[in-house]
Scaffold this motif. Structure first.
Motif, PDB file in Angstrom:
ATOM      1  N   PRO A 148      36.906  32.996  53.742  1.00  0.00           N
ATOM      2  CA  PRO A 148      35.648  33.091  53.004  1.00  0.00           C
ATOM      3  C   PRO A 148      34.888  31.768  52.977  1.00  0.00           C
ATOM      4  O   PRO A 148      35.479  30.689  53.049  1.00  0.00           O
ATOM      5  CB  PRO A 148      36.103  33.497  51.596  1.00  0.00           C
ATOM      6  CG  PRO A 148      37.494  32.978  51.486  1.00  0.00           C
ATOM      7  CD  PRO A 148      38.079  33.077  52.853  1.00  0.00           C
ATOM      8  N   SER A 149      33.607  31.887  52.849  1.00  0.00           N
ATOM      9  CA  SER A 149      32.742  30.706  52.761  1.00  0.00           C
ATOM     10  C   SER A 149      32.851  30.098  51.369  1.00  0.00           C
ATOM     11  O   SER A 149      33.318  30.742  50.425  1.00  0.00           O
ATOM     12  CB  SER A 149      31.296  31.113  53.035  1.00  0.00           C
ATOM     13  OG  SER A 149      30.853  32.017  52.023  1.00  0.00           O
ATOM     14  N   PRO A 150      32.421  28.831  51.205  1.00  0.00           N
ATOM     15  CA  PRO A 150      32.472  28.210  49.869  1.00  0.00           C
ATOM     16  C   PRO A 150      31.708  29.018  48.817  1.00  0.00           C
ATOM     17  O   PRO A 150      32.123  29.075  47.662  1.00  0.00           O
ATOM     18  CB  PRO A 150      31.836  26.835  50.099  1.00  0.00           C
ATOM     19  CG  PRO A 150      32.099  26.545  51.551  1.00  0.00           C
ATOM     20  CD  PRO A 150      32.016  27.866  52.243  1.00  0.00           C
ATOM     21  N   LEU A 151      30.579  29.624  49.197  1.00  0.00           N
ATOM     22  CA  LEU A 151      29.817  30.417  48.250  1.00  0.00           C
ATOM     23  C   LEU A 151      30.667  31.581  47.713  1.00  0.00           C
ATOM     24  O   LEU A 151      30.736  31.814  46.501  1.00  0.00           O
ATOM     25  CB  LEU A 151      28.545  30.964  48.913  1.00  0.00           C
ATOM     26  CG  LEU A 151      27.749  31.998  48.086  1.00  0.00           C
ATOM     27  CD1 LEU A 151      27.191  31.344  46.826  1.00  0.00           C
ATOM     28  CD2 LEU A 151      26.628  32.624  48.921  1.00  0.00           C
ATOM     29  N   ILE A 152      31.308  32.289  48.608  1.00  0.00           N
ATOM     30  CA  ILE A 152      32.112  33.450  48.197  1.00  0.00           C
ATOM     31  C   ILE A 152      33.339  32.991  47.403  1.00  0.00           C
ATOM     32  O   ILE A 152      33.744  33.639  46.429  1.00  0.00           O
ATOM     33  CB  ILE A 152      32.517  34.280  49.426  1.00  0.00           C
ATOM     34  CG1 ILE A 152      31.287  34.901  50.082  1.00  0.00           C
ATOM     35  CG2 ILE A 152      33.519  35.360  49.051  1.00  0.00           C
ATOM     36  CD1 ILE A 152      30.495  35.825  49.172  1.00  0.00           C
ATOM     37  N   GLN A 153      33.911  31.858  47.785  1.00  0.00           N
ATOM     38  CA  GLN A 153      35.082  31.354  47.056  1.00  0.00           C
ATOM     39  C   GLN A 153      34.741  30.997  45.618  1.00  0.00           C
ATOM     40  O   GLN A 153      35.614  31.000  44.748  1.00  0.00           O
ATOM     41  CB  GLN A 153      35.657  30.125  47.766  1.00  0.00           C
ATOM     42  CG  GLN A 153      36.334  30.450  49.091  1.00  0.00           C
ATOM     43  CD  GLN A 153      36.969  29.215  49.722  1.00  0.00           C
ATOM     44  OE1 GLN A 153      37.522  28.376  49.030  1.00  0.00           O
ATOM     45  NE2 GLN A 153      36.857  29.109  51.034  1.00  0.00           N
ATOM     46  N   SER A 154      33.472  30.683  45.361  1.00  0.00           N
ATOM     47  CA  SER A 154      33.073  30.329  43.996  1.00  0.00           C
ATOM     48  C   SER A 154      32.878  31.550  43.103  1.00  0.00           C
ATOM     49  O   SER A 154      32.716  31.408  41.892  1.00  0.00           O
ATOM     50  CB  SER A 154      31.773  29.515  44.036  1.00  0.00           C
ATOM     51  OG  SER A 154      30.681  30.336  44.476  1.00  0.00           O
ATOM     52  N   LYS A 155      32.906  32.719  43.677  1.00  0.00           N
ATOM     53  CA  LYS A 155      32.685  33.942  42.901  1.00  0.00           C
ATOM     54  C   LYS A 155      33.934  34.302  42.088  1.00  0.00           C
ATOM     55  O   LYS A 155      35.063  34.014  42.489  1.00  0.00           O
ATOM     56  CB  LYS A 155      32.329  35.109  43.829  1.00  0.00           C
ATOM     57  CG  LYS A 155      31.063  34.903  44.659  1.00  0.00           C
ATOM     58  CD  LYS A 155      29.827  34.898  43.786  1.00  0.00           C
ATOM     59  CE  LYS A 155      28.561  34.758  44.618  1.00  0.00           C
ATOM     60  NZ  LYS A 155      27.338  34.757  43.774  1.00  0.00           N
ATOM     61  N   THR A 156      33.719  34.938  40.962  1.00  0.00           N
ATOM     62  CA  THR A 156      34.826  35.371  40.094  1.00  0.00           C
ATOM     63  C   THR A 156      35.495  36.609  40.672  1.00  0.00           C
ATOM     64  O   THR A 156      34.833  37.556  41.067  1.00  0.00           O
ATOM     65  CB  THR A 156      34.297  35.706  38.681  1.00  0.00           C
ATOM     66  OG1 THR A 156      33.666  34.544  38.144  1.00  0.00           O
ATOM     67  CG2 THR A 156      35.443  36.148  37.774  1.00  0.00           C
ATOM     68  N   VAL A 157      36.821  36.558  40.718  1.00  0.00           N
ATOM     69  CA  VAL A 157      37.606  37.723  41.129  1.00  0.00           C
ATOM     70  C   VAL A 157      38.480  38.126  39.952  1.00  0.00           C
ATOM     71  O   VAL A 157      39.300  37.337  39.477  1.00  0.00           O
ATOM     72  CB  VAL A 157      38.472  37.413  42.364  1.00  0.00           C
ATOM     73  CG1 VAL A 157      39.349  38.621  42.710  1.00  0.00           C
ATOM     74  CG2 VAL A 157      37.594  37.056  43.554  1.00  0.00           C
ATOM     75  N   VAL A 158      38.294  39.338  39.469  1.00  0.00           N
ATOM     76  CA  VAL A 158      39.078  39.848  38.345  1.00  0.00           C
ATOM     77  C   VAL A 158      40.128  40.806  38.892  1.00  0.00           C
ATOM     78  O   VAL A 158      39.866  41.570  39.814  1.00  0.00           O
ATOM     79  CB  VAL A 158      38.198  40.554  37.295  1.00  0.00           C
ATOM     80  CG1 VAL A 158      37.262  39.562  36.635  1.00  0.00           C
ATOM     81  CG2 VAL A 158      37.404  41.705  37.920  1.00  0.00           C
ATOM     82  N   ASN A 159      41.315  40.737  38.310  1.00  0.00           N
ATOM     83  CA  ASN A 159      42.420  41.573  38.791  1.00  0.00           C
ATOM     84  C   ASN A 159      42.652  42.714  37.811  1.00  0.00           C
ATOM     85  O   ASN A 159      43.271  42.535  36.761  1.00  0.00           O
ATOM     86  CB  ASN A 159      43.692  40.743  38.939  1.00  0.00           C
ATOM     87  CG  ASN A 159      44.761  41.477  39.732  1.00  0.00           C
ATOM     88  OD1 ASN A 159      44.661  42.672  39.952  1.00  0.00           O
ATOM     89  ND2 ASN A 159      45.781  40.748  40.155  1.00  0.00           N
ATOM     90  N   THR A 160      42.142  43.867  38.127  1.00  0.00           N
ATOM     91  CA  THR A 160      42.365  45.056  37.293  1.00  0.00           C
ATOM     92  C   THR A 160      43.278  46.048  37.991  1.00  0.00           C
ATOM     93  O   THR A 160      43.342  47.220  37.611  1.00  0.00           O
ATOM     94  CB  THR A 160      41.026  45.730  36.955  1.00  0.00           C
ATOM     95  OG1 THR A 160      40.365  46.115  38.177  1.00  0.00           O
ATOM     96  CG2 THR A 160      40.129  44.807  36.162  1.00  0.00           C
ATOM     97  N   ASP A 161      43.997  45.558  38.999  1.00  0.00           N
ATOM     98  CA  ASP A 161      44.961  46.402  39.715  1.00  0.00           C
ATOM     99  C   ASP A 161      46.091  46.780  38.769  1.00  0.00           C
ATOM    100  O   ASP A 161      46.676  45.899  38.118  1.00  0.00           O
ATOM    101  CB  ASP A 161      45.504  45.617  40.908  1.00  0.00           C
ATOM    102  CG  ASP A 161      46.714  46.286  41.512  1.00  0.00           C
ATOM    103  OD1 ASP A 161      46.652  47.495  41.779  1.00  0.00           O
ATOM    104  OD2 ASP A 161      47.741  45.590  41.701  1.00  0.00           O
ATOM    105  N   PRO A 162      46.463  48.049  38.642  1.00  0.00           N
ATOM    106  CA  PRO A 162      47.534  48.463  37.719  1.00  0.00           C
ATOM    107  C   PRO A 162      48.860  47.763  37.988  1.00  0.00           C
ATOM    108  O   PRO A 162      49.560  47.403  37.043  1.00  0.00           O
ATOM    109  CB  PRO A 162      47.645  49.974  37.964  1.00  0.00           C
ATOM    110  CG  PRO A 162      46.315  50.381  38.488  1.00  0.00           C
ATOM    111  CD  PRO A 162      45.828  49.215  39.292  1.00  0.00           C
ATOM    112  N   VAL A 163      49.195  47.554  39.269  1.00  0.00           N
ATOM    113  CA  VAL A 163      50.457  46.887  39.578  1.00  0.00           C
ATOM    114  C   VAL A 163      50.414  45.441  39.109  1.00  0.00           C
ATOM    115  O   VAL A 163      51.338  44.941  38.473  1.00  0.00           O
ATOM    116  CB  VAL A 163      50.755  46.963  41.089  1.00  0.00           C
ATOM    117  CG1 VAL A 163      52.016  46.166  41.430  1.00  0.00           C
ATOM    118  CG2 VAL A 163      50.915  48.414  41.530  1.00  0.00           C
TER     119      VAL A 163
END
Length: 966
Positions: A113-128
């Motif tokens: 991923p580019s630096p722009l995309i890496q700065s985005k928030t990733v939330v983990n709502t995966d049940p596992v």
């Protein structure tokens, strides 16, 4: 022309970025549709970063099936361009657990991923992932604090945990090396006995730290400090499985989720992931010996091993341990020493040995940061070997240290210390003393503290003031012991008249209601040993408990195959119950663990000892104490005599030999607990054999104290065989009082080191009556071999020495050989499985030359080659005493065979020559065969496993040569 030109311009594709993420999604569409199962997590992240609107999310949610949802997400993302497509790929990469099947593909396409995309928030709502987080949080919370007697304070496990001795062992408990940390238990390459086995089996004596070890592992897993591939951890106490009725049935999913930790979202998806990746799960099952059931793992009933089909929880337990369910998961099972599981279940086997001296000092440093207090404690332990031996068991060490710290603080600051002295007793301290000390300390914690005046009530006053509490705890413990009950409902606690405030003393702890997994609370004693102590206390102080009740648990002393005590040895007016080994009633449970009964008997002996009469006379009339003590002493001595007399015995070598059982060890422990020399003398008189065989009795080093307590009263000479136990060097030291009567000492397979051999040298050479010394398969090096050599030199009656399978090299071999050379009495030497090499062999050759008495010598598996073999053969030219000579599993060749052949032309007294598994060819066999034409004394030469073919040596069998090709 213009339209054509515009048309031509329209057909020219616009400039593309170096790596088109839109195109990547398009060309791999079917792959993504097949492997993306968690669409909600993608939608959540697209919403979080404003790449999706609420309307987009509703459109996706309206799709009827999961593949349709994936297709709709891909359509919407591709329509929004490169940035959104790149972000989608970034989410797939970041949430590896949620999209586990796409990891290899993302590596293959080289997505970054580019630096722009890496700065985005990733939330983990995966049940596992959410479930793993919840598991880590729950286990981290549950394993953070040590379970201590006093519930008024919480002690961080991290601050007090100290590793114990963890030893990898083989199927027969032979040592395979030690482990330096709990995490090494899970090392897939260390100590594997059976590649097909599923269970890591950890055993050790009561209180040695098995539960604490599992708690430490759980904490490490929760903190992410174990193997990162282990994503799940499930912890069970085996006693929980005893709480389900015969008709209970659960699916594996219910067992895991309802009795460990329930997923907040999509349990079906979490369970499906677990079934798909069982190698990501760690299971710990604590206390197989606490499984009070007739269920036998080796004879598990036929039942479905389907993960979805309900079965009895015990069947699920067996299927998990065997790998019929979740094959490949890591499974740890603990049990007390002596409990075994079928070999086919075992992957590796570990024994916990408790604290070494180094561990003890490290533990003392954590418990006592103040140098002055720590040094005083360690000095007192050094001065009291019996107390120090108790500290080898972490549970008792913890009790002693906590009590000492409690008293020390009381002496220093005048508060909370109770009336106990600031120093631990200097006399012999028994388990009963330790538990009385702990009881007093915790009863005194209820006393108000003062900054100006210290509470000075004595131990007697503390017990008298707590009489009601002790009575209630005793009734609860005894009632449970009589019914094999170890977890108590609030109603059962209330029925024993135990006030709510006394629940906070630390003797009991709250546990979830077994079998429910909800918020229901029950209670259990901190340890089954503590329940046994209070059971014994109740039997002693309860005026209504007569002789009949007092001796109730002694009927559990022996298995049915042990001897029956006759009516003459067991008078009915004293012993109305079936005595040792009496036939059991129909329906007796042969699988029931009996240690809790044995500890009850042990504490009875301690509480009824004469030393405790004054202390307990304030709780029970003195006449009742005397009556109970007389009945118990009579029963102990009669039982010991009857037990030994009724065991099968053999006569061999002038000895009357009896094979005692583990029951005998428990009898000795009880007699030792009395600390009565009179009882010890009576017990010694009851030993009606002069060869006591205690092999495979699971005896530990502390049992040697009990053995010596009785045997030092034995006035005749005695042979003592303690092979295949767990005695170690401390056990050897504890045997010192009885070495004066021992003519045979067998300590093979007991983890004895050079330190223990030094003790043997110092003691055995005082009395010089030794005839047989067995030290096979220990941990003796050249240093210990030097001590053994001095024993050979200074004990003129020594005839047999077994020193095989140790760590002796040429230096140690030369010491032993020189001692043998100078001995006029030695008949047999066993040195199999060392590494004395050619130098050691040459030293033994010098010893053999003209030796007057040596009859049997084994130098098998010692790395002996041509030079050493030829020296031995040449020495035998002048030897007329040796009859049996083992040189199996060395590196002897045809040159040695030629030398042996020349020897056989001269030596007519050697009867058996074993040259199995060497490097002799048909040429060497022929030379030996030729020599037999001039030898009339040899009975056999064994050459199996050498370098020849059957047809090359056909015809030699008639010449007493045993042949078999490799």
């Amino acid at each position: 022309m213009e339209k054509r030109g515009l048309g031509e311009m329209d057909t020219v594709p616009p400039p593309q970025p170096p790596c088109s993420h839109v195109k990547l999604l398009k060309t791999n569409r079917e792959l993504l549709v097949t492997h993306i199962r968690n669409t909600q997590c993608l939608v959540d992240n697209l919403l979080e970063n404003d790449y999706f609107s609420a309307e987009d999310a509703e459109i996706v949610g309206a799709c009827p099936t999961q593949p349709d949802k994936v297709r709709k997400i891909l359509d919407l993302v591709q329509s929004k361009g490169e940035e959104v497509s790149e972000f989608l790929l970034h989410v797939l990469q970041r949430l590896a657990d949620a999209f586990v099947d796409l990891g290899p593909w993302l590596l293959e396409v080289g997505f970054s991923p580019s630096p722009l995309i890496q700065s985005k928030t990733v939330v983990n709502t995966d049940p596992v992932s959410l479930y793993i987080q919840k598991l880590r949080h729950q286990l981290g919370r549950d394993s953070k604090f040590i379970l201590c007697y006093s519930q008024k304070e919480e002690v961080l496990l991290e601050e007090v945990y100290t590793d114990t001795i963890m030893e990898l062992v083989g199927f027969s408990n032979e040592s395979l090396g030690s482990l330096d940390s709990p995490a090494r238990l899970l090392d897939p390459a260390a100590g594997v006995l059976n590649e097909q086995g599923e269970t890591i089996f950890v055993s050790g004596d009561a209180g040695v730290g098995k539960s604490m070890l599992l708690q430490r592992l759980q904490g490490l897993w929760a903190a992410g400090r174990l193997d990162p591939r282990l994503k799940f951890s499930f912890h069970f106490r085996c006693r929980t499985f005893s709480c389900f009725g015969p008709g209970a049935a659960l699916s594996l999913q219910d067992l895991l989720f309802k009795h460990c930790c329930y997923p907040e979202r999509d349990p079906e998806e979490v369970f499906a992931f677990l079934l798909r990746f069982p190698q990501a799960a760690l299971f710990t099952f604590d206390g197989l010996d606490e499984l009070h059931s007739d269920f036998d793992l080796s004879r598990a009933p036929d039942a479905s091993s389907s993960p979805w089909e309900p079965a009895h929880p015990l069947v699920l337990l067996a299927n998990l341990l065997s790998g019929a369910l979740l094959r490949g998961a890591t499974k740890l099972l603990t049990a007390r020493t002596g409990v075994e599981i079928p070999r086919q279940l075992l992957r590796k086997k570990v024994q916990l040995r408790g604290f070494s001296r180094g561990h003890l000092r490290a533990y003392a440093g954590k418990m006592f940061p103040e140098p002055a207090a720590r040094d005083r404690l360690l000095d007192q332990l050094e001065a009291s070997p019996n107390l120090c031996s108790l500290c080898a068991v972490p549970l008792f060490c913890w009790i002693i240290f906590r009590c000492f710290r409690h008293f020390h603080r009381g002496a220093c600051d005048g508060g909370g210390g109770g009336g106990a002295p600031t120093e631990l007793p200097d006399c012999t301290v028994t388990l009963t003393d330790v538990f009385l000390l702990a009881t007093e300390a915790h009863l005194n914690r209820t006393q108000p503290t003062s900054l100006v005046q210290r509470n000075t009530r004595s131990q007697t006053e503390a017990l008298r003031a707590g009489r009601a509490t002790l009575g209630a705890l005793g009734r609860l413990a005894r009632g449970g012991m009589e019914r094999d009950l170890f977890v108590f409902s609030p109603e059962e606690v209330q029925a024993c008249a135990l006030p709510e405030a006394d629940l906070q003393l630390g003797f009991l702890r709250a546990v979830p209601e077994p079998g429910l997994g909800e918020d229901g609370q029950s209670y259990e004693f901190f340890h089954t040993t503590l329940q046994a102590f209070f059971t014994a206390l109740s039997l002693v102080v309860d005026a209504r408990a007569g002789t009949r009740a007092l001796l109730r648990f002694f009927q559990e002393w022996a298995p049915p195959e042990d001897a029956v005590v006759t009516a003459a040895a067991c008078p009915p007016h004293l012993f109305p119950f079936p005595c040792l080994g009496a036939r059991r009633p129909a329906g007796h449970d042969p699988f029931k663990n009996k240690d809790h009964f044995q500890f009850t008997n042990l504490f009875l002996c301690g509480l009824l000892s004469k030393a405790k009469q004054k202390l307990l006379s304030h709780l029970v009339p003195a006449a009742a104490l005397r009556r109970k003590r007389r009945a118990l002493w009579a029963h102990l001595c009669a039982s010991l005599r009857a037990h030994l007399r009724s065991l099968p015995r053999t006569r061999s070598g002038g000895f009357s030999q009896v094979q005692a059982m583990p029951t005998f060890i428990w009898m000795l422990r009880c007699i030792y607990e009395t600390q009565s020399e009179k009882v010890g003398r009576l017990a010694a008189k009851g030993i009606c054999a002069n060869y006591l065989k205690l092999t495979y009795c699971n005896a530990c080093s502390a049992d040697c104290s009990a053995l010596a307590f009785v045997l030092h009263h034995f006035r005749k000479r005695l042979a003592l065989d303690l092979d295949n136990n767990n005695l170690n060097d401390y056990g050897v030291r504890e045997l010192q009082p009885c070495f004066s009567c021992l003519t045979v000492v067998r300590l093979s397979v007991n983890q004895v080191t050079d330190s223990g051999v030094k003790v043997l040298y110092e003691e055995l050479t005082k009395y010089k009556i030794l005839t047989y010394l067995g030290l096979y398969n220990n941990q003796i090096t050249d240093v210990g071999a030097g001590y053994v050599a001095r024993i050979v030199e200074e004990c003129p009656g020594l005839t047999h020495l077994k020193l095989g399978k140790n760590q002796i090299t040429s230096e140690g071999g030369k010491c032993v050989a020189l001692a043998v050379k100078n001995s006029k009495s030695i008949l047999e030497i066993g040195m199999w499985g060392n590494q004395i090499g050619d130098e050691g062999a040459q030293a033994f050759a010098e010893a053999l030359r003209n030796h007057p008495s040596l009859v049997n010598l084994s130098l098998a598996a010692n790395g002996i080659s041509t030079g050493g073999g030829k020296s031995l053969a040449q020495a035998l030219h002048w030897n007329t005493s040796l009859r049996i000579f083992w040189l199996t599993q060395n590196a002897l060749d045809d040159e040695v065979a030629d030398s042996m052949a020349e020897m056989l032309k001269v030596n007519q007294t050697l009867k058996h020559l074993w040259l199995i598994q060497n490097q002799i060819t048909a040429k060497g066999v022929a030379r030996l065969a030729d020599a037999l034409e001039k030898n009339t004394g040899i009975m056999e030469i064994c050459l199996n496993g050498n370098f020849f073919k059957p047809e090359e040596v056909r015809g030699f069998e008639d010449l007493h040569i045993h042949l078999q090709s490799p």
